[in-house]
Every structure is written in structure tokens, then in C-alpha cells.
Design a protein around this motif. Structure first.
Motif, PDB file in Angstrom:
ATOM      1  N   GLU A  67      36.835  51.114  40.470  1.00 61.03           N
ATOM      2  CA  GLU A  67      38.179  51.598  40.159  1.00 61.03           C
ATOM      3  C   GLU A  67      38.421  51.433  38.662  1.00 61.03           C
ATOM      4  N   LEU A  68      38.892  52.497  38.033  1.00 60.97           N
ATOM      5  CA  LEU A  68      39.295  52.423  36.626  1.00 60.97           C
ATOM      6  C   LEU A  68      40.811  52.511  36.607  1.00 60.97           C
ATOM      7  N   ARG A  69      41.431  51.500  36.046  1.00 58.40           N
ATOM      8  CA  ARG A  69      42.889  51.422  36.107  1.00 58.40           C
ATOM      9  C   ARG A  69      43.432  51.186  34.705  1.00 58.40           C
ATOM     10  N   ARG A  70      44.396  51.975  34.313  1.00 59.57           N
ATOM     11  CA  ARG A  70      45.031  51.771  33.009  1.00 59.57           C
ATOM     12  C   ARG A  70      46.363  51.090  33.213  1.00 59.57           C
ATOM     13  N   VAL A  71      46.602  50.050  32.432  1.00 63.73           N
ATOM     14  CA  VAL A  71      47.883  49.353  32.533  1.00 63.73           C
ATOM     15  C   VAL A  71      48.563  49.312  31.166  1.00 63.73           C
ATOM     16  N   ALA A  72      49.884  49.405  31.180  1.00 66.20           N
ATOM     17  CA  ALA A  72      50.678  49.377  29.945  1.00 66.20           C
ATOM     18  C   ALA A  72      51.357  48.021  29.845  1.00 66.20           C
ATOM     19  N   MET A  73      50.988  47.269  28.822  1.00 67.90           N
ATOM     20  CA  MET A  73      51.491  45.903  28.678  1.00 67.90           C
ATOM     21  C   MET A  73      52.251  45.760  27.361  1.00 67.90           C
ATOM     22  N   PRO A  74      53.581  45.745  27.417  1.00 72.30           N
ATOM     23  CA  PRO A  74      54.349  45.554  26.181  1.00 72.30           C
ATOM     24  C   PRO A  74      54.129  44.149  25.615  1.00 72.30           C
ATOM     25  N   LEU A 132      43.807  40.132  22.558  1.00 71.53           N
ATOM     26  CA  LEU A 132      45.094  40.265  23.240  1.00 71.53           C
ATOM     27  C   LEU A 132      44.894  40.600  24.717  1.00 71.53           C
ATOM     28  N   GLU A 133      43.949  39.905  25.343  1.00 70.95           N
ATOM     29  CA  GLU A 133      43.641  40.177  26.740  1.00 70.95           C
ATOM     30  C   GLU A 133      44.791  39.772  27.665  1.00 70.95           C
ATOM     31  N   THR A 134      44.831  40.414  28.816  1.00 73.73           N
ATOM     32  CA  THR A 134      45.685  39.952  29.912  1.00 73.73           C
ATOM     33  C   THR A 134      44.996  38.727  30.521  1.00 73.73           C
ATOM     34  N   GLY A 135      45.612  38.168  31.543  1.00 69.69           N
ATOM     35  CA  GLY A 135      45.032  36.997  32.191  1.00 69.69           C
ATOM     36  C   GLY A 135      43.629  37.231  32.726  1.00 69.69           C
ATOM     37  N   LEU A 136      43.305  38.469  33.072  1.00 72.92           N
ATOM     38  CA  LEU A 136      41.960  38.751  33.604  1.00 72.92           C
ATOM     39  C   LEU A 136      40.902  38.551  32.523  1.00 72.92           C
ATOM     40  N   GLY A 137      41.139  39.114  31.355  1.00 74.84           N
ATOM     41  CA  GLY A 137      40.172  38.963  30.265  1.00 74.84           C
ATOM     42  C   GLY A 137      40.166  37.549  29.720  1.00 74.84           C
ATOM     43  N   ARG A 192      52.088  33.984  24.805  1.00 70.99           N
ATOM     44  CA  ARG A 192      51.922  34.334  23.395  1.00 70.99           C
ATOM     45  C   ARG A 192      52.100  35.846  23.214  1.00 70.99           C
ATOM     46  N   TYR A 193      51.615  36.612  24.203  1.00 70.12           N
ATOM     47  CA  TYR A 193      51.674  38.071  24.072  1.00 70.12           C
ATOM     48  C   TYR A 193      52.528  38.743  25.143  1.00 70.12           C
ATOM     49  N   TYR A 194      52.570  38.165  26.339  1.00 69.19           N
ATOM     50  CA  TYR A 194      53.166  38.891  27.462  1.00 69.19           C
ATOM     51  C   TYR A 194      54.274  38.104  28.159  1.00 69.19           C
ATOM     52  N   ALA A 195      55.410  38.767  28.364  1.00 70.73           N
ATOM     53  CA  ALA A 195      56.500  38.146  29.110  1.00 70.73           C
ATOM     54  C   ALA A 195      56.073  38.000  30.573  1.00 70.73           C
ATOM     55  N   GLN A 196      55.323  38.970  31.048  1.00 66.90           N
ATOM     56  CA  GLN A 196      54.841  38.942  32.435  1.00 66.90           C
ATOM     57  C   GLN A 196      53.362  39.317  32.436  1.00 66.90           C
ATOM     58  N   ASP A 197      52.509  38.355  32.680  1.00 69.35           N
ATOM     59  CA  ASP A 197      51.073  38.643  32.727  1.00 69.35           C
ATOM     60  C   ASP A 197      50.740  39.237  34.100  1.00 69.35           C
ATOM     61  N   ILE A 198      49.581  39.856  34.201  1.00 68.87           N
ATOM     62  CA  ILE A 198      49.208  40.453  35.490  1.00 68.87           C
ATOM     63  C   ILE A 198      48.501  39.460  36.415  1.00 68.87           C
TER      64      ILE A 198
END
Ligand code: SMG
Ligand code: MG
Length: 375
Positions: free
Chosen positions: A7-14, A296-301, A325-331
Motif C-alpha cells: 500500500e502506498l499512502r500519502r499523508v498531509a502532516m501540518p 521530520l519523520e512521523t512516529g513511524l519513521g 517538536r513537529y506535530y500536534a497530532q502524530d500518527i
């Protein structure tokens, strides 16, 4: 273990605040996630390519196109390879030039699936020797020195053990001086230029020497390894390479040339965690300190980076900051700073999973590539 699909999934993370470097300003991350599905487990890989090719040649749309057009056919052959361990991926990817970030994302997803099926944490697989790692934080270029000092103060109060200032011509000596004057000489401090200088700036960069920096990261262009070696003889601040270290061979060459005393290791930049570990080994054999970079990875990276940062050669704090540090809500469940450290996930594989509702709420696009029934 056969791959049933990808699965290739694109996510938008402000981002909680814009992040400015010498090459541009990021307001949000447009992240490509790869999910590898097997009969026994599924695994995740995060592609670290940015939206535009400004850090390196890769960019996220290009990475997705590359995976669809060139990696997918190779993965169909992977399903036929015996044994189909993760090491079988590297020779299959090798004829395809470049695109390390795209390759790393796929390799990590497959590796994660394999490790989850085997019940082995990524840290244990890589050779981790610590259960937590010291966290540094990367601080972007700001509009003013007071604004920078406020930001640094907040990070020090949060417990970060090392501060990295992004620099560029016009924003280098003064911000470093201001941080030293305000917070003292004990703060572990380093700078990152992201290739913004040339060798003709050597005299200017030598003005950073009195501030006792841990290192200056990638002052010169990616392919100017000899220039870094020259610069190293002209300034006292140790040179650390980031963009230039694209492989274990490049690391060995840079070290042999005297171009760096320290190396920033980013698995995405070098094609994955297997090559990242080789760079760690090359550096360790040469007495070169390494630390874990970040994109600037999400929690997965981040989970996978933290596992790598627990290897014995990682003797400097990494860009392994907490989720907030980067995300109000991590995935994923957020990575938190505890006494200046981040815990290495203990579960199998990368040890964390996406929060499905959050993941779905930030997803902008999904593609499913089926491998079943095809040999
Ligand atoms: O993940 O904390 C992080 C980012 C750390 O400064 C960081 N990364 O050159 O080292 C680097 C930069 C690359 C990304 S800048 C958008
Ligand atoms: Mg860097």
C-alpha cells in the motif's frame, strides 16, 4: 515470506511551526508511507523525501512514481527469490540507480513485516545496546535573534540535551554568539548549513571556532568532498557530513580524505537501515563518531531511527526529537521526551503502529498494489 501487496499512502502532516533551512521553508510534510503486507504480518516504511528536490535530488512525487514503475516489478521477482529474506532486496534494487529514499521506504516496510513475523525488535536486529537514546533538537532559521533565543529556551526547558542551529550566510556567527551568551558554554551546540557555503567562505566559517561547537554539518555542496577536506584544515570546528554520505563507500572515502570527523546517518539518504548499519560499522572501525539524523519523520519513521540510534557507535545525541517538536497530532502514539531521552520501542519490528483513525484522517491518497496470484 511472500509479499501479498503493497500500500502506498500519502499523508498531509501540518507542522506546529514553519521550519526554515538554508534551502527553504517547510510548512507541512507531505509524507509517503509504504505498507508491506504478507500472510504473517504487515510492516511500515516512511519515505523521507521532501516535497521538492531541495535537500537532495529526490522528491515525494518522484519517489512514489519510482516505486510504482520500477520497484513493484522487482518486488514481484522478490517473491520468487529463495530465500526471500530482506537481504534479497538489495541486489534486486541495485541495478536501479539512485532513489535511495524510495528504496529505503520499501526496504523498511518489508524488513518491518519480516521482523514482526519473527517477533524481533528492529533494535535487536540492528545491534542496539541501549533502551533509550539522548535527544537533540534541530532549530530552524528565525526572523530575529530574540525569536531564536525564545525557541532555544523552550527546547532546553523541555530537556533537549543538544541544540542544532540551522545556518546560512547572514545567519551564522551572530545566532551562535547569542545562544552561547544567553545559555552558556555547557550547552551542547552544533550548526547545520545544508550546503549553503563554498570554500571561499572558509575564513568566515573560522569565526565559529571560538564558540566550541560540537560540529558544523555539511557546509559545502554534496559532491564537494575534497572541499570539505580542505576546509577541515582551515577551521577548528569538526566537520560532520550529512548530504555527502550517500553510502558506506562514500563514508569510507570521505574519512580517508579527511573530509569529516563525524557523520550524520540517515537511512533514507543511503537506501535503508542495512546500509545505515554498514556506515555505522565503517565509522566505528575508523574512530569516527556518528549520530542519527532526522527528516521530520512521523512516529513511524522516528521509531526506526531511534532503534538505529541505540547502536554503540552513536555517541552523540541525534535529531531524534519528540513527536510534539513537529506535530500536534502524530500518527502513532507520540514519542515523548523523558529526562532528555527517547525510549527505543521494545515491540517487534519498528515497535509502533499507526493510530488508524488518525492515519485515515490525514490520508490524502491511497494506492494498493496486489501481488497475489502473480509470480
Ligand atoms: O527530524 O528533527 C528532524 C529534522 C532535523 O534538521 C534536520 N534535518 O539536514 O539534517 C538536515 C535536516 C534535513 C531536513 S530539513 C527540512
Ligand atoms: Mg543536515
Amino acid at each position: 515470506m511472500r509479499l501479498e501487496g503493497l500500500e502506498l499512502r500519502r499523508v498531509a502532516m501540518p507542522l506546529v511551526a514553519p521550519f526554515r533551512t538554508s534551502f527553504g521553508t517547510e510548512h507541512a510534510r507531505d509524507v509517503l508511507l509504504v505498507r508491506a503486507v504478507t500472510a504473517d504480518a504487515e510492516g511500515w516504511g516512511e519515505c523521507v523525501a521532501l516535497s521538492a528536490p531541495l535537500y537532495s535530488a529526490e522528491y515525494v512525487d518522484g519517489a512514489e512514481a519510482f516505486i510504482k514503475r520500477y520497484i513493484v516489478p522487482v518486488l514481484r521477482r522478490f517473491n520468487d527469490s529463495r530465500p526471500a529474506g530482506v537481504y534479497a532486496l538489495e541486489p534486486l534494487f541495485e541495478p536501479l540507480k539512485g532513489h535511495p529514499m524510495a528504496k529505503a521506504a520499501v526496504q523498511t516496510a518489508v524488513l518491518d513485516a519480516h521482523l514482526r513475523a519473527a517477533g524481533m525488535p528492529l533494535g535487536a536486529f540492528l545491534g542496539a545496546v541501549r533502551g533509550r537514546v539522548p535527544a537533540g533538537v534541530s532549530v530552524g532559521i528565525m526572523d530575529s535573534i530574540p525569536q531564536l533565543l525564545d525557541a532555544v529556551e523552550g527546547y532546553l526547558e523541555a530537556g533537549y540535551l543538544r541544540i542544532k542551529l540551522k545556518i546560512e550566510p547572514g545567519w551564522d556567527v551572530e545566532p551562535v554568539r547569542a545562544v552561547r551568551e544567553r545559555f552558556g558554554d555547557e550547552v551542547l551546540l552544533q550548526v547545520d548549513a545544508n550546503t549553503a557555503y563554498t570554500l571561499t567562505d572558509a575564513e568566515h566559517l573560522a569565526r565559529l571556532d571560538p564558540f566550541g561547537l560540537l560540529l558544523i554539518e555539511q557546509p559545502l555542496p554534496e559532491d564537494d568532498v575534497r572541499g570539505h577536506a580542505r576546509l577541515a584544515s582551515m577551521i577548528r570546528t569538526p566537520i560532520c557530513l550529512d548530504e555527502s554520505i550517500v553510502s558506506a563507500r562514500a563514508a569510507a572515502d570521505a574519512i580517508a580524505l579527511g573530509a569529516c570527523r563525524i557523520v550524520n546517518i540517515k537511512p533514507g539518504r543511503v537506501g535503508g537501515y542495512l546500509e545505515a548499519r554498514r556506515i555505522h560499522d565503517v565509522c566505528a572501525a575508523n574512530g569516527i563518531a556518528v549520530w542519527a539524523g532526522g527528516m521530520l519523520e512521523t512516529g513511524l519513521g522516528r521509531a526506526a531511527n531511534v532503534a538505529l540510534a541505540a547502536l554503540p557507535g552513536f555517541t552523540l545525541p541525534g535529531d531524534t526529537s519528540a513527536s510534539d517538536r513537529y506535530y500536534a497530532q502524530d500518527i502513532t502514539e507520540p514519542f515523548k521526551l523523558d529526562d532528555g531521552h527517547v525510549a527505543v520501542p521494545a515491540g517487534p519490528g519498528i515497535g509502533v503502529s499507526p493510530l488508524r483513525d488518525v492515519l485515515d484522517s490525514v490520508t490524502t491518497e491511497t494506492a494498493w498494489i496486489n501481488f497475489t496470484g502473480v509470480s
